[in-house]
Design a protein around this motif. Structure first.
Motif, PDB file in Angstrom:
ATOM      1  N   GLY A  38      25.519  44.083  38.388  1.00 24.09           N
ATOM      2  CA  GLY A  38      25.814  42.911  39.230  1.00 24.09           C
ATOM      3  C   GLY A  38      27.178  42.151  38.865  1.00 24.09           C
ATOM      4  O   GLY A  38      27.772  41.893  39.854  1.00 24.09           O
ATOM      5  N   GLY A  39      27.706  42.263  37.594  1.00 20.83           N
ATOM      6  CA  GLY A  39      28.955  41.945  37.138  1.00 20.83           C
ATOM      7  C   GLY A  39      29.976  43.007  37.762  1.00 20.83           C
ATOM      8  O   GLY A  39      31.028  42.353  38.339  1.00 20.83           O
ATOM      9  N   SER A  40      29.788  44.203  37.969  1.00 18.02           N
ATOM     10  CA  SER A  40      30.421  45.144  38.400  1.00 18.02           C
ATOM     11  C   SER A  40      30.712  44.947  39.970  1.00 18.02           C
ATOM     12  O   SER A  40      31.858  44.935  40.445  1.00 18.02           O
ATOM     13  CB  SER A  40      30.062  46.618  38.090  1.00 18.02           C
ATOM     14  N   ALA A  41      29.772  44.497  40.701  1.00 17.16           N
ATOM     15  CA  ALA A  41      29.829  44.224  42.240  1.00 17.16           C
ATOM     16  C   ALA A  41      30.677  42.919  42.240  1.00 17.16           C
ATOM     17  O   ALA A  41      31.353  42.710  43.531  1.00 17.16           O
ATOM     18  CB  ALA A  41      28.522  44.176  42.756  1.00 17.16           C
ATOM     19  N   PHE A  42      30.284  41.851  41.631  1.00 16.53           N
ATOM     20  CA  PHE A  42      31.114  40.578  41.578  1.00 16.53           C
ATOM     21  C   PHE A  42      32.566  40.993  41.353  1.00 16.53           C
ATOM     22  O   PHE A  42      33.361  40.292  42.138  1.00 16.53           O
ATOM     23  CB  PHE A  42      30.661  39.581  40.576  1.00 16.53           C
ATOM     24  N   GLY A  43      32.789  41.604  40.300  1.00 16.52           N
ATOM     25  CA  GLY A  43      34.174  42.039  40.091  1.00 16.52           C
ATOM     26  C   GLY A  43      34.981  42.828  41.244  1.00 16.52           C
ATOM     27  O   GLY A  43      36.145  42.434  41.396  1.00 16.52           O
ATOM     28  N   ASN A  44      34.142  43.630  41.580  1.00 11.51           N
ATOM     29  CA  ASN A  44      34.800  44.381  42.849  1.00 11.51           C
ATOM     30  C   ASN A  44      35.005  43.402  44.131  1.00 11.51           C
ATOM     31  O   ASN A  44      36.124  43.317  44.863  1.00 11.51           O
ATOM     32  CB  ASN A  44      33.696  45.286  43.506  1.00 11.51           C
ATOM     33  N   GLY A  45      34.210  42.552  44.193  1.00 13.07           N
ATOM     34  CA  GLY A  45      34.208  41.464  45.514  1.00 13.07           C
ATOM     35  C   GLY A  45      35.418  40.820  45.205  1.00 13.07           C
ATOM     36  O   GLY A  45      36.305  40.458  46.052  1.00 13.07           O
ATOM     37  N   VAL A  46      35.608  40.109  43.791  1.00 14.10           N
ATOM     38  CA  VAL A  46      36.660  39.143  43.752  1.00 14.10           C
ATOM     39  C   VAL A  46      37.941  40.030  43.803  1.00 14.10           C
ATOM     40  O   VAL A  46      38.953  39.339  44.308  1.00 14.10           O
ATOM     41  CB  VAL A  46      36.371  38.590  42.185  1.00 14.10           C
ATOM     42  N   SER A  47      38.033  40.990  43.364  1.00 14.00           N
ATOM     43  CA  SER A  47      39.342  41.846  43.366  1.00 14.00           C
ATOM     44  C   SER A  47      39.538  41.988  44.805  1.00 14.00           C
ATOM     45  O   SER A  47      40.786  42.147  45.104  1.00 14.00           O
ATOM     46  CB  SER A  47      39.170  43.103  42.470  1.00 14.00           C
ATOM     47  N   ARG A  48      38.582  42.551  45.738  1.00 19.03           N
ATOM     48  CA  ARG A  48      38.920  42.456  47.074  1.00 19.03           C
ATOM     49  C   ARG A  48      39.656  41.440  47.830  1.00 19.03           C
ATOM     50  O   ARG A  48      40.555  41.184  48.475  1.00 19.03           O
ATOM     51  CB  ARG A  48      37.870  43.285  47.723  1.00 19.03           C
ATOM     52  N   GLY A  57      47.221  54.741  39.740  1.00 19.61           N
ATOM     53  CA  GLY A  57      46.976  54.432  38.143  1.00 19.61           C
ATOM     54  C   GLY A  57      45.587  53.722  37.977  1.00 19.61           C
ATOM     55  O   GLY A  57      44.556  53.625  39.005  1.00 19.61           O
ATOM     56  N   ILE A  58      45.623  53.177  36.673  1.00 13.78           N
ATOM     57  CA  ILE A  58      44.422  52.539  36.535  1.00 13.78           C
ATOM     58  C   ILE A  58      44.519  50.995  36.978  1.00 13.78           C
ATOM     59  O   ILE A  58      45.296  50.230  37.176  1.00 13.78           O
ATOM     60  CB  ILE A  58      44.101  52.179  34.932  1.00 13.78           C
ATOM     61  N   ASP A  59      43.289  50.625  37.827  1.00 11.34           N
ATOM     62  CA  ASP A  59      43.390  49.402  38.354  1.00 11.34           C
ATOM     63  C   ASP A  59      42.477  48.171  37.139  1.00 11.34           C
ATOM     64  O   ASP A  59      41.457  47.789  37.309  1.00 11.34           O
ATOM     65  CB  ASP A  59      42.282  49.325  39.626  1.00 11.34           C
ATOM     66  N   TRP A  60      43.848  47.823  36.514  1.00  6.71           N
ATOM     67  CA  TRP A  60      43.126  46.954  35.312  1.00  6.71           C
ATOM     68  C   TRP A  60      42.564  45.640  35.720  1.00  6.71           C
ATOM     69  O   TRP A  60      41.719  45.090  35.296  1.00  6.71           O
ATOM     70  CB  TRP A  60      44.339  46.452  34.282  1.00  6.71           C
ATOM     71  N   THR A  61      43.180  45.038  36.857  1.00  2.00           N
ATOM     72  CA  THR A  61      42.728  43.532  37.345  1.00  2.00           C
ATOM     73  C   THR A  61      41.144  43.741  37.841  1.00  2.00           C
ATOM     74  O   THR A  61      40.343  42.949  37.317  1.00  2.00           O
ATOM     75  CB  THR A  61      43.401  43.346  38.551  1.00  2.00           C
ATOM     76  N   ARG A  62      40.788  44.908  38.377  1.00  2.00           N
ATOM     77  CA  ARG A  62      39.633  45.151  39.050  1.00  2.00           C
ATOM     78  C   ARG A  62      38.515  45.326  37.777  1.00  2.00           C
ATOM     79  O   ARG A  62      37.313  44.744  37.395  1.00  2.00           O
ATOM     80  CB  ARG A  62      39.508  46.428  39.991  1.00  2.00           C
ATOM     81  N   HIS A  63      39.057  46.115  36.803  1.00  2.68           N
ATOM     82  CA  HIS A  63      38.185  46.336  35.424  1.00  2.68           C
ATOM     83  C   HIS A  63      37.740  45.042  34.904  1.00  2.68           C
ATOM     84  O   HIS A  63      36.898  44.804  34.283  1.00  2.68           O
ATOM     85  CB  HIS A  63      38.622  47.439  34.835  1.00  2.68           C
ATOM     86  N   VAL A  64      39.070  44.272  34.439  1.00  6.89           N
ATOM     87  CA  VAL A  64      38.851  42.981  33.737  1.00  6.89           C
ATOM     88  C   VAL A  64      37.921  42.017  34.374  1.00  6.89           C
ATOM     89  O   VAL A  64      37.071  41.570  33.932  1.00  6.89           O
ATOM     90  CB  VAL A  64      40.163  42.322  33.590  1.00  6.89           C
ATOM     91  N   LEU A  65      38.039  42.181  35.915  1.00  7.98           N
ATOM     92  CA  LEU A  65      37.272  41.180  36.673  1.00  7.98           C
ATOM     93  C   LEU A  65      35.652  41.642  36.720  1.00  7.98           C
ATOM     94  O   LEU A  65      34.670  40.869  36.624  1.00  7.98           O
ATOM     95  CB  LEU A  65      37.598  41.024  37.995  1.00  7.98           C
ATOM     96  N   GLN A  66      35.553  42.961  36.660  1.00  4.50           N
ATOM     97  CA  GLN A  66      34.079  43.498  36.494  1.00  4.50           C
ATOM     98  C   GLN A  66      33.472  42.882  35.171  1.00  4.50           C
ATOM     99  O   GLN A  66      32.272  42.611  34.897  1.00  4.50           O
ATOM    100  CB  GLN A  66      34.168  44.806  36.623  1.00  4.50           C
ATOM    101  N   LEU A  67      34.363  43.245  34.048  1.00  8.14           N
ATOM    102  CA  LEU A  67      33.783  42.729  32.550  1.00  8.14           C
ATOM    103  C   LEU A  67      33.513  41.387  32.648  1.00  8.14           C
ATOM    104  O   LEU A  67      32.655  41.050  31.868  1.00  8.14           O
ATOM    105  CB  LEU A  67      34.776  43.187  31.742  1.00  8.14           C
ATOM    106  N   ILE A  68      34.519  40.495  33.141  1.00  7.25           N
ATOM    107  CA  ILE A  68      34.221  38.987  33.189  1.00  7.25           C
ATOM    108  C   ILE A  68      32.531  38.676  33.793  1.00  7.25           C
ATOM    109  O   ILE A  68      31.802  37.920  33.269  1.00  7.25           O
ATOM    110  CB  ILE A  68      35.392  38.204  33.718  1.00  7.25           C
ATOM    111  N   GLY A  69      32.475  39.589  35.005  1.00  7.36           N
ATOM    112  CA  GLY A  69      31.362  39.190  35.549  1.00  7.36           C
ATOM    113  C   GLY A  69      30.017  39.539  34.828  1.00  7.36           C
ATOM    114  O   GLY A  69      29.120  39.067  34.850  1.00  7.36           O
ATOM    115  N   ALA A  70      30.180  40.756  34.136  1.00  9.17           N
ATOM    116  CA  ALA A  70      28.890  41.258  33.469  1.00  9.17           C
ATOM    117  C   ALA A  70      29.018  40.232  32.252  1.00  9.17           C
ATOM    118  O   ALA A  70      27.753  40.024  31.984  1.00  9.17           O
ATOM    119  CB  ALA A  70      29.449  42.655  32.826  1.00  9.17           C
TER     120      ALA A  70
END
Length: 93
Positions: A38-48, A57-70
């Motif tokens: 769920g946190g991963s899906a939330f982070g993906n949605g917020v990043s979009r 390269g590495i999408d750090w913003t999306r990964h950080v948002l996924q971790l925050i959601g988790a």
């Protein structure tokens, strides 16, 4: 193959979130997995929503948002799980 990656990423994010949250969590592994997904899906949605789609390269913003959601979902899930377990113990005695 997409569902397999969702499960793997959800499990990894959920376990990292449990490691970051202070104290001991009583959340079972299956619920940690669901909260991580769920946190991963939330982070993906917020990043979009923020306009971070495909980057080079590495999408750090999306990964950080996924971790925050988790982290948020694991903390919330742990609190709800603990309340459920307390309520179950008091009614069965």
């Amino acid at each position: 193959m997409g569902w397999l990656w969702a499960i793997i990423v959800g499990l990894v994010l959920g376990l990292i979130a449990k490691a970051i949250i202070p104290g001991k969590q009583s959340l079972p592994l299956w619920l940690t997995l669901i909260c991580g997904m769920g946190g991963s899906a939330f982070g993906n949605g917020v990043s979009r929503w923020l306009g971070v789609r495909d980057t080079k390269g590495i999408d750090w913003t999306r990964h950080v948002l996924q971790l925050i959601g988790a982290i948020v979902l694991v903390a919330l899930g742990d609190a709800l799980w603990a309340a459920h377990r307390r309520r179950k113990r008091t009614t069965s005695v």
